[in-house]
Design a protein around this motif. Structure first.
Motif, PDB file in Angstrom:
ATOM      1  N   GLY A 138      -3.944   4.723   2.227  1.00 34.97           N
ATOM      2  CA  GLY A 138      -4.753   5.478   1.151  1.00 34.97           C
ATOM      3  C   GLY A 138      -4.381   4.950  -0.267  1.00 34.97           C
ATOM      4  O   GLY A 138      -4.242   3.600  -0.458  1.00 34.97           O
ATOM      5  N   SER A 139      -4.570   5.806  -1.208  1.00 36.73           N
ATOM      6  CA  SER A 139      -4.066   5.481  -2.482  1.00 36.73           C
ATOM      7  C   SER A 139      -2.813   5.089  -2.697  1.00 36.73           C
ATOM      8  O   SER A 139      -1.868   5.752  -1.998  1.00 36.73           O
ATOM      9  N   PRO A 140      -2.484   3.856  -3.138  1.00 40.80           N
ATOM     10  CA  PRO A 140      -1.057   3.642  -3.218  1.00 40.80           C
ATOM     11  C   PRO A 140      -0.379   4.299  -4.042  1.00 40.80           C
ATOM     12  O   PRO A 140      -0.554   4.889  -5.010  1.00 40.80           O
ATOM     13  N   ASP A 141       0.869   4.867  -3.305  1.00 45.05           N
ATOM     14  CA  ASP A 141       1.919   5.678  -4.120  1.00 45.05           C
ATOM     15  C   ASP A 141       2.952   4.836  -4.939  1.00 45.05           C
ATOM     16  O   ASP A 141       2.673   3.653  -4.794  1.00 45.05           O
ATOM     17  N   ASP A 142       3.658   5.568  -5.417  1.00 46.76           N
ATOM     18  CA  ASP A 142       4.593   4.820  -6.386  1.00 46.76           C
ATOM     19  C   ASP A 142       5.573   3.817  -5.699  1.00 46.76           C
ATOM     20  O   ASP A 142       5.879   2.685  -6.047  1.00 46.76           O
ATOM     21  N   ASN A 143       5.903   3.852  -4.373  1.00 41.13           N
ATOM     22  CA  ASN A 143       6.614   3.095  -3.508  1.00 41.13           C
ATOM     23  C   ASN A 143       5.658   1.694  -3.319  1.00 41.13           C
ATOM     24  O   ASN A 143       6.379   0.682  -3.621  1.00 41.13           O
ATOM     25  N   SER A 144       4.478   2.052  -2.871  1.00 40.04           N
ATOM     26  CA  SER A 144       3.315   1.131  -2.525  1.00 40.04           C
ATOM     27  C   SER A 144       3.485   0.125  -3.844  1.00 40.04           C
ATOM     28  O   SER A 144       3.314  -1.060  -3.904  1.00 40.04           O
ATOM     29  N   LEU A 145       3.082   0.735  -5.102  1.00 41.52           N
ATOM     30  CA  LEU A 145       2.863  -0.004  -6.451  1.00 41.52           C
ATOM     31  C   LEU A 145       4.195  -0.943  -6.799  1.00 41.52           C
ATOM     32  O   LEU A 145       4.158  -1.807  -7.335  1.00 41.52           O
ATOM     33  N   ARG A 146       5.433  -0.126  -6.551  1.00 38.00           N
ATOM     34  CA  ARG A 146       6.572  -1.000  -6.661  1.00 38.00           C
ATOM     35  C   ARG A 146       6.722  -2.251  -6.048  1.00 38.00           C
ATOM     36  O   ARG A 146       7.265  -3.087  -6.386  1.00 38.00           O
ATOM     37  N   THR A 147       6.415  -2.223  -4.749  1.00 40.91           N
ATOM     38  CA  THR A 147       6.285  -2.943  -3.944  1.00 40.91           C
ATOM     39  C   THR A 147       5.392  -4.214  -4.248  1.00 40.91           C
ATOM     40  O   THR A 147       5.764  -5.403  -4.335  1.00 40.91           O
ATOM     41  N   CYS A 148       4.327  -3.811  -4.682  1.00 40.71           N
ATOM     42  CA  CYS A 148       3.232  -4.723  -5.136  1.00 40.71           C
ATOM     43  C   CYS A 148       3.852  -5.571  -6.414  1.00 40.71           C
ATOM     44  O   CYS A 148       3.744  -6.760  -6.655  1.00 40.71           O
ATOM     45  N   ARG A 149       4.566  -4.758  -7.410  1.00 40.23           N
ATOM     46  CA  ARG A 149       4.941  -5.276  -8.611  1.00 40.23           C
ATOM     47  C   ARG A 149       6.109  -6.539  -8.117  1.00 40.23           C
ATOM     48  O   ARG A 149       6.146  -7.443  -8.701  1.00 40.23           O
ATOM     49  N   LYS A 150       6.953  -5.936  -7.092  1.00 41.76           N
ATOM     50  CA  LYS A 150       7.947  -6.992  -6.822  1.00 41.76           C
ATOM     51  C   LYS A 150       7.655  -8.236  -5.941  1.00 41.76           C
ATOM     52  O   LYS A 150       7.824  -9.441  -6.262  1.00 41.76           O
ATOM     53  N   LEU A 151       6.192  -8.090  -5.277  1.00 39.66           N
ATOM     54  CA  LEU A 151       5.610  -9.102  -4.896  1.00 39.66           C
ATOM     55  C   LEU A 151       5.096 -10.119  -5.750  1.00 39.66           C
ATOM     56  O   LEU A 151       5.252 -11.157  -5.601  1.00 39.66           O
ATOM     57  N   GLY A 152       4.549  -9.750  -6.796  1.00 41.11           N
ATOM     58  CA  GLY A 152       3.887 -10.290  -7.940  1.00 41.11           C
ATOM     59  C   GLY A 152       4.983 -11.225  -8.713  1.00 41.11           C
ATOM     60  O   GLY A 152       5.122 -12.259  -8.890  1.00 41.11           O
ATOM     61  N   GLU A 153       6.188 -10.271  -8.773  1.00 37.61           N
ATOM     62  CA  GLU A 153       7.306 -11.064  -9.492  1.00 37.61           C
ATOM     63  C   GLU A 153       7.858 -11.982  -8.604  1.00 37.61           C
ATOM     64  O   GLU A 153       8.291 -13.169  -9.181  1.00 37.61           O
ATOM     65  N   ARG A 154       8.099 -11.810  -7.370  1.00 31.12           N
ATOM     66  CA  ARG A 154       8.596 -12.876  -6.419  1.00 31.12           C
ATOM     67  C   ARG A 154       7.793 -14.375  -6.267  1.00 31.12           C
ATOM     68  O   ARG A 154       8.135 -15.421  -6.314  1.00 31.12           O
ATOM     69  N   VAL A 155       6.533 -14.003  -6.315  1.00 33.59           N
ATOM     70  CA  VAL A 155       5.373 -15.138  -6.078  1.00 33.59           C
ATOM     71  C   VAL A 155       5.823 -15.878  -7.530  1.00 33.59           C
ATOM     72  O   VAL A 155       5.775 -17.070  -7.460  1.00 33.59           O
ATOM     73  N   ALA A 156       5.680 -15.195  -8.576  1.00 37.11           N
ATOM     74  CA  ALA A 156       5.576 -15.976 -10.065  1.00 37.11           C
ATOM     75  C   ALA A 156       7.258 -16.772 -10.099  1.00 37.11           C
ATOM     76  O   ALA A 156       7.322 -18.036 -10.501  1.00 37.11           O
ATOM     77  N   MET A 157       8.093 -16.037  -9.643  1.00 39.49           N
ATOM     78  CA  MET A 157       9.565 -16.838  -9.529  1.00 39.49           C
ATOM     79  C   MET A 157       9.842 -17.852  -8.567  1.00 39.49           C
ATOM     80  O   MET A 157      10.026 -19.094  -9.121  1.00 39.49           O
ATOM     81  N   LEU A 158       8.948 -17.703  -7.305  1.00 38.97           N
ATOM     82  CA  LEU A 158       8.763 -18.914  -6.551  1.00 38.97           C
ATOM     83  C   LEU A 158       8.092 -19.994  -7.116  1.00 38.97           C
ATOM     84  O   LEU A 158       8.387 -21.236  -6.767  1.00 38.97           O
ATOM     85  N   ALA A 159       6.781 -19.718  -7.584  1.00 40.65           N
ATOM     86  CA  ALA A 159       6.010 -20.748  -7.838  1.00 40.65           C
ATOM     87  C   ALA A 159       6.639 -21.500  -9.372  1.00 40.65           C
ATOM     88  O   ALA A 159       6.543 -22.618  -9.226  1.00 40.65           O
TER      89      ALA A 159
END
Length: 160
Positions: A134-155
């Motif tokens: 459903g609508s992303p909760d705080d935990n889902s959004l935190r996971t999304c931010r961490k995913l973006g951060e990780r991709v940026a770091m790896l790239a």
């Protein structure tokens, strides 16, 4: 500075909220981020990115037709996405909605391009990428931010 493309399809706005959080995480990690709906992504956008994060709602356990069309169009740059960092995220109406198989359908297309795939950066049990019910909760959004951060770091480490 790594260049990250966050591309998404969202009919209800849930996947778009996740995409914005992924983009925010990548920006916080110092990346140059381009946030686009999949309909607006051109094959050259894929070529110019160091990292590509794609989000889709879950439809019958698979990526949406709109995201599949992006991958179909990406045949024009076959062989030019090798070693770029890829990641995926999805939203669905229910916990049994086919989230994992949707992520795998996106990841499979990335692997066909020879991309290096980053999974879920947190030990949330998602394994393959970020998920929201459903609508992303705080935990889902935190996971999304961490995913973006990780991709940026790896790239930054691998592609620069």
């Amino acid at each position: 500075m790594a260049r990250i493309l966050v591309a998404y399809y969202s009919r209800t706005g849930n996947t778009e909220k996740m995409a914005r959080a992924v983009a925010e995480g990548a920006k916080d990690a110092g990346a140059d981020v381009d946030l686009k709906r999949v309909e607006d992504v051109e094959p050259d956008d894929l070529k110019s990115a160091d990292g590509i994060v794609i989000g889709s709602p879950t439809y019958y356990g698979l990526m949406s037709a709109e995201v599949k069309q992006l991958f179909d169009r990406s045949a024009k740059v076959r062989g030019k996405l090798e070693n770029k960092i890829g990641a995926a995220f999805t939203s669905s109406a229910s916990i049994e909605g086919g989230n994992q198989t949707t992520l795998l359908s996106i990841i499979q297309a990335m692997m066909i391009h020879g991309m290096v795939v980053a999974g879920d950066p947190m030990e949330t049990g998602g394994h393959y990428g970020a998920i929201a019910i459903g609508s992303p909760d705080d935990n889902s959004l935190r996971t999304c931010r961490k995913l973006g951060e990780r991709v940026a770091m790896l790239a930054e480490k691998i592609c620069r």
